[in-house]
Design a protein around this motif. Structure first.
Motif, short mmCIF file in Angstrom:
data_model
loop_
_atom_site.label_atom_id
_atom_site.label_comp_id
_atom_site.label_asym_id
_atom_site.label_seq_id
_atom_site.Cartn_x
_atom_site.Cartn_y
_atom_site.Cartn_z
N TYR A 269 35.42 33.21 40.26
CA TYR A 269 35.38 33.41 41.71
C TYR A 269 34.63 34.70 42.03
O TYR A 269 33.86 34.79 42.95
CB TYR A 269 36.81 33.45 42.25
CG TYR A 269 36.88 33.41 43.75
CD1 TYR A 269 36.72 32.19 44.43
CD2 TYR A 269 37.08 34.57 44.50
CE1 TYR A 269 36.76 32.14 45.82
CE2 TYR A 269 37.12 34.51 45.89
CZ TYR A 269 36.96 33.30 46.54
OH TYR A 269 36.99 33.26 47.91
N SER A 270 34.87 35.72 41.21
CA SER A 270 34.09 36.96 41.25
C SER A 270 34.40 37.78 40.00
O SER A 270 35.25 37.39 39.21
CB SER A 270 34.38 37.76 42.52
OG SER A 270 33.40 38.77 42.67
N TYR A 271 33.70 38.90 39.84
CA TYR A 271 33.84 39.68 38.60
C TYR A 271 33.30 41.08 38.83
O TYR A 271 32.62 41.36 39.84
CB TYR A 271 33.04 39.01 37.47
CG TYR A 271 31.55 39.12 37.73
CD1 TYR A 271 30.91 38.24 38.61
CD2 TYR A 271 30.80 40.16 37.17
CE1 TYR A 271 29.56 38.39 38.91
CE2 TYR A 271 29.45 40.30 37.45
CZ TYR A 271 28.84 39.41 38.32
OH TYR A 271 27.53 39.57 38.64
N THR A 272 33.58 41.96 37.87
CA THR A 272 32.92 43.27 37.83
C THR A 272 32.76 43.70 36.38
O THR A 272 33.60 43.34 35.52
CB THR A 272 33.70 44.33 38.63
OG1 THR A 272 32.95 45.55 38.68
CG2 THR A 272 35.06 44.64 38.00
N ASP A 273 31.69 44.41 36.09
CA ASP A 273 31.51 45.00 34.76
C ASP A 273 31.97 46.45 34.86
O ASP A 273 31.35 47.25 35.58
CB ASP A 273 30.04 44.93 34.32
CG ASP A 273 29.53 43.50 34.29
OD1 ASP A 273 30.31 42.60 33.89
OD2 ASP A 273 28.37 43.27 34.68
N ILE A 274 33.04 46.77 34.17
CA ILE A 274 33.65 48.10 34.28
C ILE A 274 33.02 49.05 33.25
O ILE A 274 33.14 48.82 32.04
CB ILE A 274 35.18 48.02 34.12
CG1 ILE A 274 35.75 47.18 35.28
CG2 ILE A 274 35.81 49.40 34.05
CD1 ILE A 274 37.26 46.98 35.24
N VAL B 13 35.84 42.20 33.91
CA VAL B 13 37.07 41.61 34.44
C VAL B 13 36.67 40.60 35.50
O VAL B 13 35.81 40.88 36.34
CB VAL B 13 37.99 42.70 35.03
CG1 VAL B 13 39.16 42.07 35.79
CG2 VAL B 13 38.51 43.62 33.93
N ALA B 14 37.25 39.40 35.41
CA ALA B 14 36.88 38.34 36.36
C ALA B 14 38.13 37.77 37.03
O ALA B 14 39.23 37.81 36.46
CB ALA B 14 36.14 37.23 35.63
N LEU B 15 37.91 37.27 38.23
CA LEU B 15 38.96 36.55 38.95
C LEU B 15 38.60 35.07 38.85
O LEU B 15 37.51 34.66 39.26
CB LEU B 15 39.00 37.01 40.42
CG LEU B 15 40.12 36.42 41.28
CD1 LEU B 15 41.49 36.83 40.75
CD2 LEU B 15 39.96 36.88 42.74
N LYS C 5 44.79 31.87 41.61
CA LYS C 5 43.72 32.54 40.89
C LYS C 5 44.37 33.45 39.85
O LYS C 5 45.52 33.86 40.00
CB LYS C 5 42.87 33.38 41.84
CG LYS C 5 42.13 32.58 42.91
CD LYS C 5 41.17 33.50 43.67
CE LYS C 5 40.49 32.78 44.82
NZ LYS C 5 41.35 32.67 46.01
N VAL C 6 43.59 33.78 38.80
CA VAL C 6 44.14 34.65 37.75
C VAL C 6 43.09 35.68 37.34
O VAL C 6 41.90 35.37 37.23
CB VAL C 6 44.64 33.80 36.54
CG1 VAL C 6 43.53 32.94 35.96
CG2 VAL C 6 45.22 34.70 35.46
N THR C 7 43.55 36.91 37.18
CA THR C 7 42.66 38.00 36.75
C THR C 7 42.63 38.04 35.23
O THR C 7 43.69 38.09 34.59
CB THR C 7 43.16 39.34 37.31
OG1 THR C 7 43.21 39.25 38.73
CG2 THR C 7 42.24 40.49 36.90
N VAL C 8 41.43 38.01 34.66
CA VAL C 8 41.28 37.94 33.20
C VAL C 8 40.23 38.93 32.71
O VAL C 8 39.42 39.42 33.50
CB VAL C 8 40.85 36.52 32.75
CG1 VAL C 8 41.77 35.45 33.33
CG2 VAL C 8 39.40 36.23 33.17
N ARG C 9 40.25 39.20 31.42
CA ARG C 9 39.14 39.94 30.81
C ARG C 9 38.24 38.91 30.11
O ARG C 9 38.75 38.03 29.43
CB ARG C 9 39.64 40.99 29.83
CG ARG C 9 38.52 41.89 29.32
CD ARG C 9 39.05 43.21 28.76
NE ARG C 9 39.76 43.03 27.51
CZ ARG C 9 41.03 43.37 27.29
NH1 ARG C 9 41.76 43.90 28.27
NH2 ARG C 9 41.60 43.19 26.13
N ILE D 137 29.21 34.36 39.08
CA ILE D 137 30.09 33.57 39.94
C ILE D 137 29.76 32.10 39.76
O ILE D 137 28.59 31.71 39.75
CB ILE D 137 29.94 34.01 41.42
CG1 ILE D 137 30.52 35.42 41.60
CG2 ILE D 137 30.64 33.02 42.36
CD1 ILE D 137 30.34 36.03 42.97
#
Lengths: 101, 377
Positions: A40-45, A60-62, A71-75, A82
């Motif tokens: 659904y979306s993500y970020t590169d930390i 980390v992505a949703l 929805k679930v937050t995952v690595r 997306i």
């Protein structure tokens, strides 16, 4: 993947709650669904707290699950965009580690 | 409508003050506010603070203020609500006056962060997330939450990283005129766009800094020139994966709705705004959630310069958290400092003839939000 589905409305979450925060009356019921879902979306930390610094940069992505509104937050194991289809690879220290599929 | 008025304001310079203790910062801002108010008798003190205990080993901030200022054996408390600690402290004071218990209350906010290492500060800030969750274990960070929001916002709208940079540039330009702001060095779109990535797509200039500083207010039931028309507070999801609409901050939307309803005004009536821009993306969402612009169209308003000090809806004329600085517990109080100056006609980036002002203070990743609406009588 465990999700908690309201018995009165469409609300669903990967974390349980005493009562449904959406309709306020329903009870959440545990359900097993497929881990498959789309990004659904993500970020590169790049800048991480001390406990995750050895992993940086990491993604980390949703994930929008396929079989639930939850929805679930995952690595992620690798980069994503997306819309990419993903699934659970393994669970590590309480974190869902996903891969593209 | 409340029967509460702001009688005095005080604020330290924001920045890095290794040689000043948290107590010194608190006392400096408080004395300035008391003098500005004409040194009234104070019935209670509420102090907003987030990490004084965890990285400063200093609590009992309320009693410290009362004792250092010689206010007597009055009731005091420290209020914690992550980055909304200051806004919630103010609201506790307002509630105390509304209840009839107090006539005059001193509100202060403080944070001292610059003495600690980045790792220690990041760890302390993470206390504002739900740490008993798979989300935290996945490695999501505070900035990371807003990075995920930004990527989705770009996907659903025509916005790009440049629109976030426009917000960062606007707030920096405002800070250049604010002598109390942390960042007073001019920047450019090119420098902002090229800055190192913190959490994609957010770069260094999209993220608020760590800051030392304090701010204070004297509020009272005695009628004065600056009226607190309304005070509202809401909570929101404490985890990203629980967001019903990822591009919404329900706590912001709901606290705004309540504040407008209580004040009997709408977003169109507000002349000047201080918004909690902990990240450029947060300002983008908040200008939509507070009803200044349509959902998913805030980026168009930014592009058209409508939120600049010279625009029709000036946002963060102080420089905001991004450039005025973000001493966490002080931020909500510092927003009021800027808005009272706007209503008095003495602000940096003064908005001509400002009469109604709104401040929105956010805590956690959307966990808390306060909104206060001020009016010049």
């Amino acid at each position: 993947m465990k999700v908690y589905q309201c018995d009165q409305c469409e609300y669903a979450s990967v974390s349980n709650k005493y009562r449904c925060p959406s309709c306020g009356t329903g009870k959440l019921q545990e359900r097993d669904v497929s881990s498959r879902g789309s990004v659904y979306s993500y970020t590169d930390i790049h800048i991480a707290p001390a406990e995750f610094a050895h992993l940086a940069p990491y993604t980390v992505a949703l994930i929008q699950l396929e079989e639930s509104k939850a929805k679930v937050t995952v690595r992620m194991d690798g980069n994503v965009q997306i819309g990419d289809m993903t699934e659970l690879d393994h669970v590590e220290d309480g974190a869902y580690i996903y891969r593209k599929c | 409508m409340t029967n509460v008025y702001i009688e005095g304001i005080g604020m330290t310079k924001f920045g890095k003050f290794i040689d000043k203790s948290m107590k010194q910062l608190l006392v400096e801002a408080s004395i300035e506010a008391l003098e500005d108010a004409g040194n009234p008798k104070v019935d209670a003190v509420f102090v907003g603070n987030f990490m004084g205990g965890s990285i400063g080993n200093q609590e009992i901030l309320g009693a410290l203020v009362a004792n250092e200022l010689g206010l007597g054996y009055i009731p005091t408390a420290k209020v914690e609500g992550a980055c909304a600690s200051g806004g919630i402290a103010l609201r506790q004071g307002i509630m105390g006056i509304l209840s009839g218990e107090y006539d005059t209350v001193l509100i202060a906010g403080v944070e001292k962060m610059k003495h600690a290492s980045t790792a220690d500060v990041t760890q302390a800030i993470n206390a504002a997330m739900d740490n008993d969750s798979n989300e935290k274990q996945a490695g999501l960070t505070f900035p990371g939450f807003f990075g995920v929001l930004a990527n989705r916002y770009f996907y659903e709208t025509g916005a790009t990283k440049e629109h976030l940079a426009m917000i960062a540039l606007k707030n920096r330009e405002n800070a250049l005129n604010n002598s109390l702001a942390q960042f007073q060095k001019p920047t450019t779109m090119e420098e902002i766009m090229a800055a190192r990535i913190i959490t994609s797509p957010l770069g260094l200039f999209d993220c608020s800094p760590t800051t030392d500083g304090a701010a204070a207010l004297v509020i009272t039931r005695k009628k004065g020139a600056i009226h607190i028309r309304s005070s509202a507070q809401s909570s929101g999801p404490t985890q990203m994966q629980d967001a019903d609409d990822l591009l919404s901050l329900p706590a912001v939307r709901e606290s705004g709705r309540l504040a407008y309803e209580k004040a009997g005004v709408g977003p169109e009536d507000i002349d000047v705004v201080e918004i909690h821009d902990c990240f450029s993306m947060t300002e983008m969402l908040a200008i939509e959630e507070l009803g200044f612009f349509n959902k998913r169209e805030g980026w168009l308003a930014v592009e058209q310069g409508r939120t600049k000090a010279t625009g029709d809806k000036p946002v963060n004329t102080s420089g905001g958290l991004l450039s005025r600085g973000h001493p966490i517990g002080a931020t909500g109080v510092a927003q009021m400092y800027q808005l009272v100056q706007q209503l008095r006609g003495t602000a940096p980036n003064q908005v001509e003839n400002a009469r109604l002002a709104l401040a929105q203070n956010l805590g956690g990743t959307g966990s808390y939000s306060t909104v206060h609406i001020l009016e010049r009588l």
